[in-house]
Design an enzyme around this catalytic site. Sequence first.
Site, PDB file in Angstrom:
ATOM      1  N   GLU A 169      22.738 -20.601  84.331  1.00 14.16           N
ATOM      2  CA  GLU A 169      22.297 -19.015  83.656  1.00 14.16           C
ATOM      3  C   GLU A 169      21.646 -18.358  83.915  1.00 14.16           C
ATOM      4  O   GLU A 169      20.480 -17.890  83.461  1.00 14.16           O
ATOM      5  CB  GLU A 169      22.584 -19.374  82.689  1.00 14.16           C
ATOM      6  CG  GLU A 169      24.195 -19.821  82.096  1.00 14.16           C
ATOM      7  CD  GLU A 169      24.313 -20.041  80.399  1.00 14.16           C
ATOM      8  OE1 GLU A 169      23.315 -19.429  79.933  1.00 14.16           O
ATOM      9  OE2 GLU A 169      25.064 -20.383  80.582  1.00 14.16           O
ATOM     10  N   GLU A 352      30.675 -25.197  81.836  1.00 12.96           N
ATOM     11  CA  GLU A 352      29.811 -25.189  80.855  1.00 12.96           C
ATOM     12  C   GLU A 352      30.964 -24.461  80.144  1.00 12.96           C
ATOM     13  O   GLU A 352      31.810 -23.425  80.026  1.00 12.96           O
ATOM     14  CB  GLU A 352      28.850 -24.508  79.578  1.00 12.96           C
ATOM     15  CG  GLU A 352      27.552 -25.284  79.812  1.00 12.96           C
ATOM     16  CD  GLU A 352      26.636 -24.221  79.774  1.00 12.96           C
ATOM     17  OE1 GLU A 352      25.950 -23.924  78.895  1.00 12.96           O
ATOM     18  OE2 GLU A 352      25.330 -25.103  80.294  1.00 12.96           O
TER      19      GLU A 352
HETATM   20  C1  GBH Z   1      24.481 -21.624  77.510  1.00 13.61           C
HETATM   21  O1  GBH Z   1      24.195 -20.218  77.452  1.00 13.61           O
HETATM   22  C2  GBH Z   1      23.224 -22.302  77.741  1.00 13.61           C
HETATM   23  O2  GBH Z   1      23.666 -22.762  79.106  1.00 13.61           O
HETATM   24  C3  GBH Z   1      23.271 -23.483  77.057  1.00 13.61           C
HETATM   25  O3  GBH Z   1      21.542 -23.911  77.408  1.00 13.61           O
HETATM   26  C4  GBH Z   1      23.626 -22.890  75.729  1.00 13.61           C
HETATM   27  O4  GBH Z   1      22.756 -24.204  74.156  1.00 13.61           O
HETATM   28  C5  GBH Z   1      24.908 -22.413  75.065  1.00 13.61           C
HETATM   29  O5  GBH Z   1      25.079 -21.564  76.012  1.00 13.61           O
HETATM   30  C6  GBH Z   1      24.836 -22.010  73.898  1.00 13.61           C
HETATM   31  O6  GBH Z   1      24.603 -21.192  74.072  1.00 13.61           O
HETATM   32  O7  GBH Z   1      26.561 -11.971  70.695  1.00 13.61           O
HETATM   33  O8  GBH Z   1      29.166 -11.932  71.902  1.00 13.61           O
HETATM   34  O9  GBH Z   1      27.325 -11.180  72.996  1.00 13.61           O
HETATM   35  C7  GBH Z   1      25.108 -18.567  77.129  1.00 13.61           C
HETATM   36  C8  GBH Z   1      24.692 -17.666  77.303  1.00 13.61           C
HETATM   37  C9  GBH Z   1      24.316 -14.935  76.140  1.00 13.61           C
HETATM   38  C10 GBH Z   1      26.437 -16.619  76.226  1.00 13.61           C
HETATM   39  C11 GBH Z   1      24.938 -14.977  74.819  1.00 13.61           C
HETATM   40  C12 GBH Z   1      26.792 -16.150  74.550  1.00 13.61           C
HETATM   41  C13 GBH Z   1      26.129 -14.020  73.533  1.00 13.61           C
HETATM   42  C14 GBH Z   1      27.586 -13.644  73.518  1.00 13.61           C
HETATM   43  N1  GBH Z   1      25.029 -16.885  76.193  1.00 13.61           N
HETATM   44  N2  GBH Z   1      26.337 -14.570  74.908  1.00 13.61           N
HETATM   45  S1  GBH Z   1      27.451 -12.502  72.641  1.00 13.61           S
END
Ligand code: GBH
Length: 452
Positions: A169, A352
């Site tokens: 990511e 994921e």
């Molecule tokens: C992943 O990132 C990571 O790779 C991992 O380490 C982590 O533990 C896992 O996900 C869970 O978080 O509030 O609707 O705007 C996830 C990246 C970025 C996904 C923020 C969701 C926000 C959704 N995330 N995004 S919203």
Amino acid sequence: MTTEPLPEFPAGFRWGVATSAYQIEGATTAAGRGPSIWDTFAHTPGLVADGSTGDVACDHWHRPGEDVALMAGLGVSAYRFSVAWPRVQPGGTGPANAAGLDFYDRLVDNLAAAGVDPVATLYHWDLPQPLEDAGGWLNRDTAARFAEYADLVAARLGDRVKLWITLNEPFVQMSLGYGTGQHAPGRTLLFGAFPVAHHQLLGHGLAVAALRARTASPVAITNNYSPVRVAGGTDADRAAADAYDALHNRLFTDPLLGLGYPDVPGADAGAVRDGDLAVIAAPIDVLGVNYYNPTGVRAADADSPLPFDLVELSGYPRTAFDWPVVPEGLRELLTGLRDRYGDRLPPIQVTESGCAYDDAPDVDGRVHDPERITYLDGHLRAVRAAIDDGVDVTGYFVWSLLDNWEWAEGFTKRFGLVHVDFATGARTPKSSYAWFRDAVTRPARPATPSAE
Ligand code: GBH
């Protein structure tokens, strides 16, 4: 919780679970490990929701055998873990710290003995602090450092790793790490963070070359994607949605697949040198796709620093993170990638997919998480539907094997198939663990949906 048996998946489909180093390992000073940007961030008061750190996390460093046994019990064919750069190069440069690599060497052998394919991510956000002190991913030099580190890891683990993933990511590293400051290293450059995108991609391309020289195993990168829903009916709303789509879904993938950068603010800031785009577009064998939810976007208010507003999508169930549960968004994403990139798109593995709920043991000590079963069931059906649509999807990894240290949320968000008592380290498989075990062993074994 009983669900209808899942449809069958193609023979050889890779069923996995995923974790990352800083979120599970603990033992942050063991065997010569140096500090990473996440040690620094977590130890700065006020930046993590519950004030916790990854100093102990799931104590996986001391329990690898127990955790591999949990995977063997699940029957998964693959485990996606990450290698901690500050264990391999405590100062971010120089020769390998053999004691740090020993841990992953043993892990890989233990996985192979359990019939689980090791899938290694080289960078899951834990940059050695000394490299950050020299500018971090804003410094072009970090790209070359990353490739040297990749070479050291591949020299040791070579072909025993069955799939190499360079970066996890890079969008989140750029946007939350250097754009808004919610993640380490906590910089707040907004669109000034574009060089972080370019230097990560350059590091990826250089690392692909380093890996090719050391291993015949396939090489991938993992991006996170979010299908964009226009919230509002004006041309300005549609333009804002397109701008967000370019930033979130295309900024990394277009150049990786040979199309150069999309039109994104800051993307012309002078970081890109002659020849870089060719390095970045080095062929990859697999595209790793992380999916959590779609995003609603509308035009920004006049006083906003960003060219779009993100809005909550209404009408969906929500996880404990308040993220909407939209399984059909995963099908939309997968078919959308195929439609957008056509023949340029390599096979996809969903590296994921998962959800956080407030899981706790009941009076008998069992942990029931029917919402997670519903979530995974829906998302696996979405993958199956995308395969029927003709998208080449060859694997699916649940985030996560274990409840773990969820970055700026600390221990407050539980994503695991296995419950972890963070005071004792005790692991308790949840009802979703039994459900997923039955899902992954199809079609080799007749389906017997568990009723737990
Ligand atoms: C992943 O990132 C990571 O790779 C991992 O380490 C982590 O533990 C896992 O996900 C869970 O978080 O509030 O609707 O705007 C996830 C990246 C970025 C996904 C923020 C969701 C926000 C959704 N995330 N995004 S919203």
